[in-house]
Design a protein around this motif. Sequence first.
Motif, PDB file in Angstrom:
ATOM      1  N   LYS A 231       0.457  -0.906   0.070  1.00  0.00           N
ATOM      2  CA  LYS A 231       0.171  -0.170  -0.203  1.00  0.00           C
ATOM      3  C   LYS A 231       0.761   0.983   0.184  1.00  0.00           C
ATOM      4  O   LYS A 231       0.821   2.225   1.263  1.00  0.00           O
ATOM      5  N   GLU A 324       4.656  -5.906  -6.061  1.00  0.00           N
ATOM      6  CA  GLU A 324       3.481  -6.877  -5.647  1.00  0.00           C
ATOM      7  C   GLU A 324       4.006  -7.862  -5.046  1.00  0.00           C
ATOM      8  O   GLU A 324       3.702  -8.819  -4.041  1.00  0.00           O
ATOM      9  N   ALA A 329      -3.481  -6.352   4.431  1.00  0.00           N
ATOM     10  CA  ALA A 329      -4.606  -5.431   3.950  1.00  0.00           C
ATOM     11  C   ALA A 329      -4.431  -4.303   3.261  1.00  0.00           C
ATOM     12  O   ALA A 329      -3.263  -4.009   3.912  1.00  0.00           O
ATOM     13  N   PRO A 331      -6.412  -1.552  -0.524  1.00  0.00           N
ATOM     14  CA  PRO A 331      -6.666  -2.034  -1.066  1.00  0.00           C
ATOM     15  C   PRO A 331      -6.568  -2.559  -2.390  1.00  0.00           C
ATOM     16  O   PRO A 331      -5.251  -2.449  -2.712  1.00  0.00           O
ATOM     17  N   LEU A 332      -7.783  -2.715  -3.301  1.00  0.00           N
ATOM     18  CA  LEU A 332      -7.487  -3.312  -4.719  1.00  0.00           C
ATOM     19  C   LEU A 332      -6.806  -2.506  -5.414  1.00  0.00           C
ATOM     20  O   LEU A 332      -5.196  -3.038  -6.031  1.00  0.00           O
ATOM     21  N   MET A 333      -6.970  -1.685  -4.912  1.00  0.00           N
ATOM     22  CA  MET A 333      -6.287  -0.391  -6.022  1.00  0.00           C
ATOM     23  C   MET A 333      -4.687  -0.142  -6.402  1.00  0.00           C
ATOM     24  O   MET A 333      -3.819  -0.543  -6.722  1.00  0.00           O
ATOM     25  N   ALA A 335      -2.991  -2.358  -3.805  1.00  0.00           N
ATOM     26  CA  ALA A 335      -2.192  -3.777  -4.410  1.00  0.00           C
ATOM     27  C   ALA A 335      -1.580  -4.093  -5.562  1.00  0.00           C
ATOM     28  O   ALA A 335      -0.825  -4.652  -5.786  1.00  0.00           O
ATOM     29  N   ASP A 336      -2.979  -3.727  -6.461  1.00  0.00           N
ATOM     30  CA  ASP A 336      -2.647  -4.043  -7.893  1.00  0.00           C
ATOM     31  C   ASP A 336      -1.812  -2.903  -9.312  1.00  0.00           C
ATOM     32  O   ASP A 336      -1.536  -3.217  -9.917  1.00  0.00           O
ATOM     33  N   SER A 337      -1.919  -1.385  -8.675  1.00  0.00           N
ATOM     34  CA  SER A 337      -1.654  -0.798  -9.611  1.00  0.00           C
ATOM     35  C   SER A 337      -0.690   0.533  -9.522  1.00  0.00           C
ATOM     36  O   SER A 337      -0.505   1.611  -9.836  1.00  0.00           O
ATOM     37  N   GLN A 403      -5.884 -15.768   1.861  1.00  0.00           N
ATOM     38  CA  GLN A 403      -5.511 -14.721   1.612  1.00  0.00           C
ATOM     39  C   GLN A 403      -6.896 -13.932   2.239  1.00  0.00           C
ATOM     40  O   GLN A 403      -7.882 -13.320   1.982  1.00  0.00           O
ATOM     41  N   HIS A 406      -6.485  -9.901   5.783  1.00  0.00           N
ATOM     42  CA  HIS A 406      -7.613  -9.043   6.645  1.00  0.00           C
ATOM     43  C   HIS A 406      -8.716  -8.905   6.773  1.00  0.00           C
ATOM     44  O   HIS A 406      -9.031  -7.354   7.364  1.00  0.00           O
TER      45      HIS A 406
END
Length: 504
Positions: A231, A324, A329, A331-333, A335-337, A403, A406
């Motif tokens: 994050k 990576e 935990a 947020p998806l944003m 973690a991914d981008s 997984q 969180h």
Amino acid sequence: MRARNIGASAATALALVAARDLVQKKHALLRNFPVLGHARYLLERIGPELRQYVVASNDEERPFSRDQRRWVYASAKGENNYFGFGTDNDVEHVQGHAYVRQRTFAGRLPDGHDTQAPLPSAKVLGGPRGRAKAFRPASVVNVSAMSFGSLSGAALTALNKGAGLAGALHNTGEGGLSPYHLQGGELVFQIGTSYFGCRNDDGTFNLDKLKSVVAGGPVRAIEIKLSQGAKPGLGGLLPGAKVSEEIAAIRGIPAGKDCASPSRHTAFHDVDSMLDFVELLATETGLPVGIKSAIGEMGFWEELATLMERGDRGVDFVTVDGGEGGTGAAPLMFADSVSLPFRMGFSRVYRVFAERGLTDDITFIGSGKLGLPENAVVAFALGVDMVNVGREAMLSIGCIQAQKCHTDTCPTGIATQDPWLTRGIDAPSKAVRAATYLRTLRGELLRVSGAVGVAHPSLITPTDIDILNGDYEARTLASVYGYKDGWGSLGPKLADEITELLTA
């Protein structure tokens, strides 16, 4: 009669569920398909487990494939971690796969079959800047930052004991130094934006508390966390329900209240003041001091290297965390981008210091899925001096990649504070597994180094690795990441020192 009663009870239960489904207004699916609609939610709930064990192939899953987890599990148990009948990777057509160029002849090499062989860092941490407590880390593989609060006390006990048995360092994470970090392993104390364990009541930094914490444990270095791969640029939040009296006392925060960490430090506000802060900590404690960061904009690194070029101030180590990475935990944003993957991010940072001739004066540490031999070898070829392992260390003590980190419902008791779940961890036996994994990974690195014809993984260069582009092109790692001649390599003096140390 008994069967009839059971059948009647079951029918009544189904009728009640159907009636509830028909009148509830939260789920359209259940209103339209009472009872049957629950199957969809059940499949959604157990979907990850189905894919993990039934659907996905050996090399498909993320973040860690079945083959990768199997290698860690077998290595941690001291079992046969070989694979039979050849690779099941699509090596003929895959893009981006790394291959090591083995050499036919070599000079002096250490015993690659000795599972207890030492593998220290090629650099003395804090040595170039003359820190009073500079030292050569005994292991190039160490345990990454994972706080008490994100991991359970039992899990940290196992990891710290394991690090101690393997002669590795253990990073405390930003949650402060807990009793579970004092089980035999030497420590890197991490300072985050909330200054847990060394803060005033208003959340600002307290130097006296830091000195007290450092004096109270086997702390060998201090790491200032600017950001992390999971994050980057985002402050963490520990819900009040997880802030127990014990966690509150360790972190220096009120129990039972949400704890929101700011996204930026308050003890410094730019690169210049950060270096002043680094020198203050180093002077007051005598310890090597470094920074940890995920990689985004490069202006920060350019300015840092320019200021360090003067020679009067500087960090002793830089930990680069790949986008990576991540154990908890996020947020998806994010973690991914957000933030660059490790290889791209690290190569950009390394280039900044290489252009100024500073790479031999800094210990570079990498993290972000580097607890697997193939990833670690590429990292060393790019110029890393040590690697930190997080999720792979968790796998070694029983993590099953559920997984659920969180949710506070980790089924193996590792990433939870639930007493009923954490009781499943037998810390002494798991500590042995963690130590065995760390030693095995070091042994793999030593064997690959021998195949390349060098005594230490830090002597593997970017021209010793090819990156394949399908079955029609291969480029050296140096070419892919724009390295100039000599980049990614140790200076002659350091190379001779580590070769002599391992082969004497």
